[in-house]
Scaffold this motif. Sequence first.
Motif, PDB file in Angstrom:
ATOM      1  N   UNK A  63     -40.304 -43.970   3.612  1.00  0.00           N
ATOM      2  CA  UNK A  63     -40.323 -42.680   4.294  1.00  0.00           C
ATOM      3  C   UNK A  63     -39.594 -42.765   5.635  1.00  0.00           C
ATOM      4  N   UNK A  64     -39.658 -43.920   6.285  1.00  0.00           N
ATOM      5  CA  UNK A  64     -38.984 -44.093   7.568  1.00  0.00           C
ATOM      6  C   UNK A  64     -37.494 -43.782   7.457  1.00  0.00           C
ATOM      7  N   UNK A  65     -36.868 -44.240   6.383  1.00  0.00           N
ATOM      8  CA  UNK A  65     -35.429 -44.030   6.239  1.00  0.00           C
ATOM      9  C   UNK A  65     -35.117 -42.587   5.852  1.00  0.00           C
TER      10      UNK A  65
ATOM     11  N   UNK B 181     -37.941 -42.371  16.524  1.00  0.00           N
ATOM     12  CA  UNK B 181     -39.109 -43.027  17.113  1.00  0.00           C
ATOM     13  C   UNK B 181     -40.242 -43.116  16.094  1.00  0.00           C
ATOM     14  N   UNK B 182     -40.479 -42.035  15.381  1.00  0.00           N
ATOM     15  CA  UNK B 182     -41.525 -42.008  14.348  1.00  0.00           C
ATOM     16  C   UNK B 182     -41.192 -42.977  13.226  1.00  0.00           C
ATOM     17  N   UNK B 183     -39.937 -43.033  12.829  1.00  0.00           N
ATOM     18  CA  UNK B 183     -39.517 -43.954  11.761  1.00  0.00           C
ATOM     19  C   UNK B 183     -39.811 -45.402  12.148  1.00  0.00           C
ATOM     20  N   UNK B 184     -39.532 -45.759  13.390  1.00  0.00           N
ATOM     21  CA  UNK B 184     -39.816 -47.120  13.863  1.00  0.00           C
ATOM     22  C   UNK B 184     -41.306 -47.436  13.780  1.00  0.00           C
ATOM     23  N   UNK B 185     -42.144 -46.485  14.180  1.00  0.00           N
ATOM     24  CA  UNK B 185     -43.582 -46.724  14.145  1.00  0.00           C
ATOM     25  C   UNK B 185     -44.094 -46.834  12.710  1.00  0.00           C
ATOM     26  N   UNK B 186     -43.484 -46.107  11.802  1.00  0.00           N
ATOM     27  CA  UNK B 186     -43.890 -46.219  10.393  1.00  0.00           C
ATOM     28  C   UNK B 186     -43.512 -47.583   9.818  1.00  0.00           C
ATOM     29  N   UNK B 187     -42.348 -48.070  10.167  1.00  0.00           N
ATOM     30  CA  UNK B 187     -41.957 -49.411   9.727  1.00  0.00           C
ATOM     31  C   UNK B 187     -42.898 -50.460  10.313  1.00  0.00           C
ATOM     32  N   UNK B 188     -43.222 -50.311  11.583  1.00  0.00           N
ATOM     33  CA  UNK B 188     -44.149 -51.251  12.216  1.00  0.00           C
ATOM     34  C   UNK B 188     -45.502 -51.250  11.504  1.00  0.00           C
ATOM     35  N   UNK B 189     -46.009 -50.073  11.170  1.00  0.00           N
ATOM     36  CA  UNK B 189     -47.316 -49.991  10.520  1.00  0.00           C
ATOM     37  C   UNK B 189     -47.291 -50.507   9.090  1.00  0.00           C
ATOM     38  N   UNK B 190     -46.178 -50.291   8.396  1.00  0.00           N
ATOM     39  CA  UNK B 190     -46.044 -50.908   7.067  1.00  0.00           C
ATOM     40  C   UNK B 190     -46.188 -52.421   7.178  1.00  0.00           C
ATOM     41  N   UNK B 191     -45.548 -52.996   8.204  1.00  0.00           N
ATOM     42  CA  UNK B 191     -45.595 -54.453   8.357  1.00  0.00           C
ATOM     43  C   UNK B 191     -47.003 -54.938   8.681  1.00  0.00           C
TER      44      UNK B 191
ATOM     45  N   UNK C 127     -53.089 -47.715  18.689  1.00  0.00           N
ATOM     46  CA  UNK C 127     -52.010 -48.656  18.977  1.00  0.00           C
ATOM     47  C   UNK C 127     -51.221 -48.228  20.196  1.00  0.00           C
ATOM     48  N   UNK C 128     -50.476 -49.151  20.757  1.00  0.00           N
ATOM     49  CA  UNK C 128     -49.734 -48.897  21.998  1.00  0.00           C
ATOM     50  C   UNK C 128     -48.486 -48.055  21.784  1.00  0.00           C
ATOM     51  N   UNK C 129     -47.969 -48.031  20.545  1.00  0.00           N
ATOM     52  CA  UNK C 129     -46.749 -47.289  20.213  1.00  0.00           C
ATOM     53  C   UNK C 129     -45.554 -47.799  21.019  1.00  0.00           C
TER      54      UNK C 129
END
Length: 295
Positions: A121-123, A71-81, A44-46
């Motif tokens: 986990x993101x939070x 930054x990692x938390x945002x990517x985890x939320x994106x991947x959950x979606x 993914x582009x991240x």
Amino acid sequence: MNIKEFISQKAEVINEALSDYLPAKNEKPKTLSQAMRYSVLAGGKRLRPVLTLTVATELFAKQEETVLPAAVALEMVHNYSLIHDDLPCMDDDNYRRGKLTNHKVFGDAIAVLAGDALLTYAFELLTQLKGDFTAEQVVEVNRELAQGAGWQGMVGGQVADIIAQGNSVSSEELEYIHSHKTGALLKAAVRIGGILGEADAEELAALTVYAQNIGLSFQIVDDILDIVGDEEKLGKDIGSDLDQEKATFPEVYGLEESKSMAREKIATAKEALSIFGEPAQPLLALADYIVARDY
């Protein structure tokens, strides 16, 4: 500047951090750990974490390692979606980033739970910001991510998208769908970088205008690519929006007008950054990159 090289360098840092923060593949429950790693580390582009890091480090000179948990938390939320979006009850997609979707490998139930695990986990990760930032900043970042991901943001946009499926929508309804289901998390990514960078009210307002416009443009381009994109380059099925009768910009405005609108949004986004001067160059290049994706 070479924006692809810039993104690649940032993505390398983010990928290393993601691998470190995710549970080890043999950590109990193993199936869940493996399902989480499978989707997040598939590539993914991240873009979202890249935006957070870029705003915080380039505009406000924060140390990259201090911002990485956000930054990692945002990517985890994106991947959950993405995991949830691919499910049979949603878009029912077979491929994501050139690989079988999570539920195709682990089954529907584990895919749902892997998404749930990434979201929560993101939070937890955001609490790791407290050593380098004030409690007020951490609270603001939590609020920003929750609003961007939740009923006021991405989830709300997804619901509006589902309801609109197969129906005619107004231009206002279409913009609501796109600005929420995709734009809200991109806006959160930019604003979180600003919050961690201690942006003042004027700076945060400018970043918000930038984020809103790149977010909408990003989804317009996605709509275009679903019609004319290269399936191999995209790493996912194309034509799914048309098959599912989704509300899209090309459907409402046509392809050429949609391309023009995407360019206009990017121009507005770039103008908003004029107050930052030279340090904004990477963000300007990122805006151009969004609208110039192959179509």
